[in-house]
Write a protein that holds these residues in place. Structure first.
Motif, PDB file in Angstrom:
ATOM      1  N   LYS A 128       0.977  -1.383  -0.141  1.00  0.00           N
ATOM      2  CA  LYS A 128      -0.166   0.046   0.120  1.00  0.00           C
ATOM      3  C   LYS A 128       0.887   1.228  -0.118  1.00  0.00           C
ATOM      4  CE  LYS A 128      -3.722   2.153   2.708  1.00  0.00           C
ATOM      5  NZ  LYS A 128      -2.905   3.339   3.329  1.00  0.00           N
ATOM      6  N   ASP A 129       1.766   1.426   1.112  1.00  0.00           N
ATOM      7  CA  ASP A 129       2.866   2.720   1.135  1.00  0.00           C
ATOM      8  C   ASP A 129       3.392   2.959  -0.296  1.00  0.00           C
ATOM      9  OD1 ASP A 129       1.729   2.864   3.570  1.00  0.00           O
ATOM     10  OD2 ASP A 129       3.600   2.207   4.607  1.00  0.00           O
ATOM     11  N   LYS A 130       3.944   1.682  -0.652  1.00  0.00           N
ATOM     12  CA  LYS A 130       4.732   1.966  -1.880  1.00  0.00           C
ATOM     13  C   LYS A 130       3.865   2.349  -3.238  1.00  0.00           C
ATOM     14  CE  LYS A 130       8.452  -0.212  -4.620  1.00  0.00           C
ATOM     15  NZ  LYS A 130       9.438  -1.483  -4.663  1.00  0.00           N
ATOM     16  N   LEU A 131       2.648   1.637  -3.384  1.00  0.00           N
ATOM     17  CA  LEU A 131       1.880   2.346  -4.292  1.00  0.00           C
ATOM     18  C   LEU A 131       1.184   3.574  -4.254  1.00  0.00           C
ATOM     19  CD1 LEU A 131       0.233  -1.186  -4.923  1.00  0.00           C
ATOM     20  CD2 LEU A 131       1.488  -0.140  -6.635  1.00  0.00           C
ATOM     21  N   GLU A 132       0.987   4.079  -2.978  1.00  0.00           N
ATOM     22  CA  GLU A 132       0.347   5.311  -2.876  1.00  0.00           C
ATOM     23  C   GLU A 132       1.583   6.354  -3.130  1.00  0.00           C
ATOM     24  OE1 GLU A 132      -3.603   5.189  -0.016  1.00  0.00           O
ATOM     25  OE2 GLU A 132      -1.403   5.279   0.971  1.00  0.00           O
ATOM     26  N   ALA A 133       2.828   6.113  -2.599  1.00  0.00           N
ATOM     27  CA  ALA A 133       3.723   6.870  -2.767  1.00  0.00           C
ATOM     28  C   ALA A 133       3.747   7.268  -4.384  1.00  0.00           C
ATOM     29  CB  ALA A 133       5.194   6.469  -2.480  1.00  0.00           C
ATOM     30  N   CYS A 134       3.472   6.223  -5.349  1.00  0.00           N
ATOM     31  CA  CYS A 134       3.490   6.368  -6.742  1.00  0.00           C
ATOM     32  C   CYS A 134       2.232   7.038  -7.195  1.00  0.00           C
ATOM     33  CB  CYS A 134       3.740   5.144  -7.581  1.00  0.00           C
ATOM     34  SG  CYS A 134       5.373   4.454  -7.012  1.00  0.00           S
ATOM     35  N   GLY A 135       1.205   7.455  -6.540  1.00  0.00           N
ATOM     36  CA  GLY A 135       0.045   8.083  -6.877  1.00  0.00           C
ATOM     37  C   GLY A 135      -1.136   7.262  -6.846  1.00  0.00           C
ATOM     38  N   LEU A 136      -1.104   5.947  -6.576  1.00  0.00           N
ATOM     39  CA  LEU A 136      -2.353   5.146  -6.566  1.00  0.00           C
ATOM     40  C   LEU A 136      -2.787   5.181  -5.169  1.00  0.00           C
ATOM     41  CD1 LEU A 136      -4.203   3.025  -8.090  1.00  0.00           C
ATOM     42  CD2 LEU A 136      -2.587   1.267  -7.392  1.00  0.00           C
ATOM     43  N   ASP A 137      -3.968   5.771  -4.907  1.00  0.00           N
ATOM     44  CA  ASP A 137      -4.663   6.046  -3.589  1.00  0.00           C
ATOM     45  C   ASP A 137      -5.562   4.958  -3.094  1.00  0.00           C
ATOM     46  OD1 ASP A 137      -5.076   7.432  -1.137  1.00  0.00           O
ATOM     47  OD2 ASP A 137      -6.558   8.724  -2.060  1.00  0.00           O
ATOM     48  N   PHE A 138      -5.235   4.375  -2.080  1.00  0.00           N
ATOM     49  CA  PHE A 138      -5.879   3.330  -1.520  1.00  0.00           C
ATOM     50  C   PHE A 138      -7.420   4.104  -0.752  1.00  0.00           C
ATOM     51  CE2 PHE A 138      -2.764   0.963  -2.817  1.00  0.00           C
ATOM     52  CZ  PHE A 138      -3.112  -0.518  -2.555  1.00  0.00           C
ATOM     53  N   ALA A 139      -8.116   4.750  -1.634  1.00  0.00           N
ATOM     54  CA  ALA A 139      -9.086   5.619  -0.959  1.00  0.00           C
ATOM     55  C   ALA A 139     -10.618   5.002  -0.145  1.00  0.00           C
ATOM     56  CB  ALA A 139      -9.827   6.447  -2.315  1.00  0.00           C
ATOM     57  N   GLY A 140     -10.360   3.621  -0.338  1.00  0.00           N
ATOM     58  CA  GLY A 140     -11.590   3.023   0.499  1.00  0.00           C
ATOM     59  C   GLY A 140     -10.830   1.697   1.117  1.00  0.00           C
ATOM     60  N   MET A 141     -11.033   1.521   2.455  1.00  0.00           N
ATOM     61  CA  MET A 141     -10.628   0.510   3.239  1.00  0.00           C
ATOM     62  C   MET A 141     -11.846  -0.352   3.922  1.00  0.00           C
ATOM     63  SD  MET A 141      -7.423   0.418   2.615  1.00  0.00           S
ATOM     64  CE  MET A 141      -6.879  -0.863   3.829  1.00  0.00           C
ATOM     65  N   SER A 142     -11.645  -1.473   4.298  1.00  0.00           N
ATOM     66  CA  SER A 142     -12.660  -2.194   5.363  1.00  0.00           C
ATOM     67  C   SER A 142     -12.487  -1.457   6.558  1.00  0.00           C
ATOM     68  CB  SER A 142     -12.394  -3.343   5.486  1.00  0.00           C
ATOM     69  OG  SER A 142     -10.926  -3.812   6.133  1.00  0.00           O
ATOM     70  N   PRO A 143     -13.608  -1.563   7.436  1.00  0.00           N
ATOM     71  CA  PRO A 143     -13.527  -0.785   8.934  1.00  0.00           C
ATOM     72  C   PRO A 143     -12.613  -1.137   9.601  1.00  0.00           C
ATOM     73  CG  PRO A 143     -15.851  -1.276   8.248  1.00  0.00           C
ATOM     74  CD  PRO A 143     -15.068  -2.059   7.003  1.00  0.00           C
ATOM     75  N   ASP A 144     -12.090  -2.301   9.679  1.00  0.00           N
ATOM     76  CA  ASP A 144     -10.698  -2.592  10.453  1.00  0.00           C
ATOM     77  C   ASP A 144      -9.329  -2.310   9.629  1.00  0.00           C
ATOM     78  OD1 ASP A 144     -10.472  -4.544   8.368  1.00  0.00           O
ATOM     79  OD2 ASP A 144     -10.813  -6.330   9.712  1.00  0.00           O
ATOM     80  N   GLY A 145      -9.510  -1.704   8.591  1.00  0.00           N
ATOM     81  CA  GLY A 145      -8.333  -1.192   7.823  1.00  0.00           C
ATOM     82  C   GLY A 145      -7.319  -2.259   7.228  1.00  0.00           C
ATOM     83  N   ARG A 146      -8.047  -3.364   7.175  1.00  0.00           N
ATOM     84  CA  ARG A 146      -6.996  -4.518   6.638  1.00  0.00           C
ATOM     85  C   ARG A 146      -7.158  -4.787   5.277  1.00  0.00           C
ATOM     86  NH1 ARG A 146      -8.227  -9.598  10.456  1.00  0.00           N
ATOM     87  NH2 ARG A 146      -6.650 -10.532   8.918  1.00  0.00           N
ATOM     88  N   LEU A 147      -8.338  -4.494   4.594  1.00  0.00           N
ATOM     89  CA  LEU A 147      -8.854  -4.871   3.361  1.00  0.00           C
ATOM     90  C   LEU A 147      -8.851  -3.797   2.382  1.00  0.00           C
ATOM     91  CD1 LEU A 147     -11.223  -7.855   4.227  1.00  0.00           C
ATOM     92  CD2 LEU A 147      -8.732  -8.059   3.818  1.00  0.00           C
ATOM     93  N   PRO A 148      -8.202  -3.777   1.387  1.00  0.00           N
ATOM     94  CA  PRO A 148      -8.422  -2.477   0.234  1.00  0.00           C
ATOM     95  C   PRO A 148      -9.984  -2.740  -0.158  1.00  0.00           C
ATOM     96  CG  PRO A 148      -6.216  -3.296   0.088  1.00  0.00           C
ATOM     97  CD  PRO A 148      -7.085  -4.112   0.936  1.00  0.00           C
TER      98      PRO A 148
END
Length: 547
Positions: A482-502
């Motif tokens: 996640k962090d590596k992809l977001e640093a390149c501009g791919l935003d994980f804009a939605g996550m499961s309530p527990d933050g584990r699943l994109p």
């Protein structure tokens, strides 16, 4: 207590029982009644979940996680009533329930027989929720005379006999073939179909007759006479340009009047058809046009993506735009320059699917959309392909792939950006799965919540930061990347309530590029288009104006 309408078919299959059932449900709602629709399928599969889309079309998923026949999608799209597990049953499920009871000793050592044990199980299913609605519409799959359907017809015969008089009616769909050589509509197939129905103790109250030609009054009179129904209960059903014309067409033909008359409901409440008049107005009076390319695996059978094609139509209605869909075989993009095929489209959609075949073509479609700023919607596998494409071509993870493909090939070839989901939270408990579990019913199924990042494009589209959508998958994007992809501009804009699943991803520097792990198409309706599809068509329309 609900009144029951049983919908059967004869002569040939694919006459449109599901559409007729859905349209009748909408007409009863227009008169102020509450409805629920059910499907009884004679096949021996427990559910359609393990069937090939080429064999059965799409699998429709309910909020409570049932994998069902695609007709339940029609039911929801026409009535807005969310289907449930108890709205779909197959012979396989019925027999499975009976055998489980026998193994537990519930039958106290009795010999298990189709009558009464199988038929009682069917009747118990029919009775579920009988106090919740005014009308229960039950469609029986297949055609009368099919050997596998006989237990259902016998159960219905018993059910009608056991209920108070006037609480159940039968609506039967038949075909009136036209012989061009003689210039005649032939009523004999309909007569024989009704005779077959009568031979098992059932008599239709309403006949819906499919025909490519107008049905003369003398033919309606003949059908009524020989099939023992009232003339005004012989309803013509002609081919339509759009399925959404069905409620208005059936109303004009008198279907709802015939049904209410069969129940003795007189005078009947007047219908309010404004919703469907608006739907048809939006459909038939577009102000623009877009061309959408669907890059998929099952493009030889459009029913495999039925809900997606309908949701795109709904998105067009929301924008008063005609949507032209082109089906693109993903494998064809693997050995050719994708631009040769994809540059003609105003937007690209990559739907869900299973297996590795065609995935490299889907990845190339996502790359083309990203690089050329073409609106892109990736659904389920379509989101995973977009993530893999970004990992390979932007984040520098050259061997990025899915654990699904390695498992299928039996050898590790990829760095698993997408992995097999082994554990997740549903409600207040944890669900665990192993790769070698049974295939049927073992995926992440049904409605789950997701939290959307404030300020993201998808939150703007929904107008909310908390949503609930339906899922059907067993592989997930791995948050380790996640962090590596977001640093390149791919935003994980939605996550499961527990933050584990994109749940959703989007490219920040793209006009409209969104991937979702869930299936938004399952909740779209012509009178309430899903916001993602409305936004997707709007983006396609904007893109078409730039060209």
């Amino acid at each position: 207590m609900a009144r029951y309408i049983f919908i059967t078919g004869g002569v040939v299959s694919s006459l449109g029982k599901g559409l007729a059932s859905a349209a009748l449900g909408a007409l009863l709602q227009a008169r102020g009644y509450s409805v629920r629709l059910r499907k009884l399928d004679p096949y021996l599969n427990v559910d359609p979940g393990t069937m090939s889309p080429f064999e059965h079309g799409e699998v429709f998923v309910t909020d409570d996680g049932a994998e069902t026949d695609l007709d339940l999608g029609h039911y929801e799209r026409f009535t807005g009533v969310a289907a449930r597990t108890t709205d779909s049953i197959s012979s396989g499920r019925i027999y499975s329930n009976v055998l489980e009871k026998e193994r537990r000793g519930d039958y106290l050592g009795k010999t298990i027989q189709v009558v009464p044990h199988v038929t009682n199980e069917i009747k118990d299913f029919l009775s579920i929720g009988a106090n919740e609605v005014d009308f229960m519409l039950c469609e029986i799959g297949g055609t009368v005379g099919d050997i596998e359907g006989l237990p259902f017809f016998e159960a219905i015969r018993q059910f009608i006999h056991e209920r108070p008089r006037g609480e159940c009616i039968l609506m039967h769909l038949t075909l009136l073939p036209y012989l061009a050589a003689s210039g005649e509509l032939k009523t004999k197939p309909t007569q024989h179909s009704v005779k077959e129905l009568q031979s098992i103790g059932l008599a239709p109250d309403v006949l819906v007759c499919r025909s490519e030609q107008p049905i003369p009054e003398k033919e309606r009179e003949k059908i009524a006479l020989f099939c023992n129904v009232r003339k005004d209960a012989v309803i013509p059903a002609y081919d339509l340009k759009s399925i959404y014309q069905a409620p208005l067409a059936y109303h004009e033909a008198g279907l709802d009047d015939a049904v209410l008359n069969a129940f003795g409901i007189e005078p009947a409440p007047k219908p309010n058809m404004t919703v469907w008049e608006d739907v048809i107005d939006r459909l038939t009076n577009p102000e623009g046009e877009v061309k959408i390319g669907i890059v998929g695996k099952y493009t030889r059978l459009e029913d495999a993506y039925k809900s997606i094609s309908e949701a795109l139509t709904h998105g067009g209605m929301a924008n008063r735009t005609k949507v032209k869909i082109a089906w693109v075989d993903a494998e064809l993009l693997e050995n050719d320059n994708p631009a040769n095929t994809l540059e003609q489209f105003d937007a690209i959609l990559v739907p869900g699917g299973f297996g590795e075949r065609g995935t490299e073509g889907k990845i190339r479609a996502a790359q083309f959309a990203r690089e050329h700023k073409v609106p892109y919607l990736g659904i389920c596998l379509g989101m995973q392909m977009a993530v893999i494409e970004g990992a390979r071509n932007v984040a520098g993870i050259n061997s990025a792939g899915s654990e699904e493909f390695d498992h299928e090939a039996g050898v590790q070839r990829f760095e698993p950006v997408v992995y097999h989901l082994k554990e997740w939270v549903q409600g207040n408990h944890v669900i665990a799965r192993k790769r070698d579990d049974d295939k049927g019913g073992t995926m992440r199924l049904g409605a789950y919540n997701a939290n959307l990042k404030a300020g993201s494009k998808i939150a703007e589209i929904y107008g909310a930061t908390e949503i609930e959508e339906r899922h059907r998958h067993r592989y997930e994007v791995d948050t380790r990347y996640k962090d590596k992809l977001e640093a390149c501009g791919l935003d994980f804009a939605g996550m499961s309530p527990d933050g584990r699943l994109p749940e959703t991803v989007e490219w920040k520097d793209h006009p409209w590029f969104i991937g979702v792990q869930y299936h938004p198409e399952l909740k779209s309706k012509p009178f309430a288009p899903h916001p993602l599809f409305a936004g997707f068509i709007k983006a396609a329309l904007d893109n078409s104006r730039l060209v």
